[in-house]
Design an enzyme around this catalytic site. Structure first.
Site, PDB file in Angstrom:
ATOM      1  N   GLU A 179     -13.339  63.651  79.293  1.00 11.83           N
ATOM      2  CA  GLU A 179     -12.009  64.212  79.048  1.00 11.83           C
ATOM      3  C   GLU A 179     -11.796  65.413  79.967  1.00 11.83           C
ATOM      4  O   GLU A 179     -12.648  66.298  80.055  1.00 11.83           O
ATOM      5  CB  GLU A 179     -11.925  64.634  77.582  1.00 11.83           C
ATOM      6  CG  GLU A 179     -10.669  65.360  77.182  1.00 11.83           C
ATOM      7  CD  GLU A 179     -10.746  65.815  75.732  1.00 11.83           C
ATOM      8  OE1 GLU A 179     -10.574  64.960  74.841  1.00 11.83           O
ATOM      9  OE2 GLU A 179     -11.003  67.013  75.487  1.00 11.83           O
ATOM     10  N   ASP A 226      -6.237  64.542  79.144  1.00 11.31           N
ATOM     11  CA  ASP A 226      -5.886  64.940  77.783  1.00 11.31           C
ATOM     12  C   ASP A 226      -4.848  66.056  77.753  1.00 11.31           C
ATOM     13  O   ASP A 226      -4.992  67.074  78.449  1.00 11.31           O
ATOM     14  CB  ASP A 226      -7.139  65.390  77.033  1.00 11.31           C
ATOM     15  CG  ASP A 226      -6.867  65.634  75.567  1.00 11.31           C
ATOM     16  OD1 ASP A 226      -6.281  64.750  74.913  1.00 11.31           O
ATOM     17  OD2 ASP A 226      -7.239  66.714  75.068  1.00 11.31           O
ATOM     18  N   LYS A 266     -16.027  64.571  75.262  1.00  8.63           N
ATOM     19  CA  LYS A 266     -14.806  65.294  74.930  1.00  8.63           C
ATOM     20  C   LYS A 266     -15.053  66.801  74.951  1.00  8.63           C
ATOM     21  O   LYS A 266     -16.153  67.263  75.271  1.00  8.63           O
ATOM     22  CB  LYS A 266     -14.274  64.821  73.579  1.00  8.63           C
ATOM     23  CG  LYS A 266     -14.050  63.295  73.537  1.00  8.63           C
ATOM     24  CD  LYS A 266     -13.267  62.851  72.329  1.00  8.63           C
ATOM     25  CE  LYS A 266     -11.793  63.162  72.497  1.00  8.63           C
ATOM     26  NZ  LYS A 266     -10.979  62.587  71.411  1.00  8.63           N
ATOM     27  N   ARG A 322      -0.788  43.166  43.862  1.00  9.67           N
ATOM     28  CA  ARG A 322      -0.758  44.503  44.449  1.00  9.67           C
ATOM     29  C   ARG A 322      -1.717  44.649  45.627  1.00  9.67           C
ATOM     30  O   ARG A 322      -1.363  45.238  46.662  1.00  9.67           O
ATOM     31  CB  ARG A 322      -1.089  45.535  43.383  1.00  9.67           C
ATOM     32  CG  ARG A 322      -0.906  46.981  43.799  1.00  9.67           C
ATOM     33  CD  ARG A 322       0.561  47.324  43.988  1.00  9.67           C
ATOM     34  NE  ARG A 322       1.011  47.180  45.366  1.00  9.67           N
ATOM     35  CZ  ARG A 322       2.278  46.965  45.715  1.00  9.67           C
ATOM     36  NH1 ARG A 322       3.218  46.838  44.791  1.00  9.67           N
ATOM     37  NH2 ARG A 322       2.619  46.859  46.977  1.00  9.67           N
ATOM     38  N   LYS A 369      -8.998  57.177  65.004  1.00  7.26           N
ATOM     39  CA  LYS A 369      -8.290  57.894  63.925  1.00  7.26           C
ATOM     40  C   LYS A 369      -7.798  56.877  62.899  1.00  7.26           C
ATOM     41  O   LYS A 369      -6.612  56.564  62.799  1.00  7.26           O
ATOM     42  CB  LYS A 369      -7.137  58.707  64.499  1.00  7.26           C
ATOM     43  CG  LYS A 369      -7.612  59.804  65.448  1.00  7.26           C
ATOM     44  CD  LYS A 369      -6.457  60.531  66.101  1.00  7.26           C
ATOM     45  CE  LYS A 369      -6.957  61.590  67.086  1.00  7.26           C
ATOM     46  NZ  LYS A 369      -5.856  62.288  67.786  1.00  7.26           N
TER      47      LYS A 369
END
Length: 296
Positions: free
Chosen positions: A207, A228, A177, A110, A145
């Site tokens: 950004e 962005d 950002k 597994r 992410k």
């Protein structure tokens, strides 16, 4: 990928411990301790392979965790010379054949499949994005992410799919950002402070979402631009503006980019296109393991 590095070793060991592989209640009462078997790892779909190197490491780590003789018996892993991480595999193709103690194979089945399915799914999706922009100058980037703890492996899978790795972590570069801009006194202040306080070698990327943001970033000396949540048309206009600068400025596009529109973004002229979906939305590849006793 260095499958024997301390970080990867710890990840694989934790997977075996999480599944209590050495205490497999079913296998331990149904399978003869001395039975040897052959396991075939099989692709059940068209896919890009990633994670084959983890197979021998899982078996070696299992032996480290389990003191019983069965775990320490000789094992062999054979794969076709043309099958390795990063290649395209066809439905029904055998990716690897493992000969080992039957109990060990069943107890590790597994965790081996879980990891290979996850990484191969990322590699397969990445290759789809890369194929979609063939002929353009753009490169497909991953993001941060990722599943906590699995970033190194997931970014490796992106490489297997033909993608390019972005920052590995927060220490790997400066990317200003929206929240940094909001909390740092505005775009101009954030960029200016970053340029003054950065460590040597850290490029300052910022950004931008509007034409004004872009002009402010360029005037302040930003060394890389992230466009962005812009439309392809906005990206094209922004790229044309940035290319008027005397200095070379890498351009990245991100936000709302999917397989259906990535070509349009690539043709707008950015150097890089970052896609969070590569790691946070990749569907696990369909891979199975068939195990038969050696005497059968």
């Amino acid at each position: 990928m260095d499958w024997k590095s301390h970080r990867i070793d710890a990840l694989l060991e934790q997977a075996l411990i999480e599944d209590q592989a050495v205490s497999d209640a079913t296998t331990n009462v149904t399978i003869d301790a001395n039975l040897r078997a052959t396991a075939s790892i099989i692709a059940r779909q068209e896919m890009v392979v990633a994670g084959l190197g983890a197979v021998p490491r899982f078996l070696e780590i299992f032996a480290r965790l389990d003191s019983r003789p069965a775990a320490h018996t000789r094992f062999d892993i054979v794969s076709h010379p043309e099958i390795f991480d990063g290649v395209r595999a066809h439905k029904g193709q055998v990716l690897a054949v493992i000969r080992h103690n039957a109990r060990v194979l069943l107890s590790c089945e597994r965790v081996i499949l879980n990891l290979m399915q996850h990484l191969s799914g990322i590699a397969t999706l990445t290759r789809q994005y890369v194929d979609a922009i063939q002929g353009t100058k753009a490169h497909v980037l991953d993001t941060r992410k990722t599943v906590p703890g699995l970033r190194a492996l997931e970014k490796y899978a992106v490489l297997c799919g033909g993608g390019t790795n972005h920052r590995l972590d927060l220490s790997s570069g400066i990317l200003i950002k929206n929240n940094h801009i909001s909390l740092g006194g505005g775009l101009r202040a954030a960029v200016t402070n970053a340029l003054e306080k950065r460590k040597p070698g850290n490029r300052v990327q910022v950004e931008v979402r509007t034409e004004k943001d872009l002009e402010d970033a360029l005037e302040c000396g930003a060394e890389a631009i992230l466009l962005d949540n812009m439309t392809p048309a906005m990206v094209k206009t922004s790229v044309e503006r940035i290319r008027k600068e005397e200095r070379w400025i890498p351009i990245e596009a991100s936000g709302g980019i999917v397989l259906d529109n990535i070509r349009a973004y690539a043709e707008a002229g950015p150097d890089f296109i970052s896609v969070g979906a590569l790691t946070h939305s990749a569907k696990a590849a369909d891979i199975s393991m068939s195990i038969v006793a050696e005497h059968a």
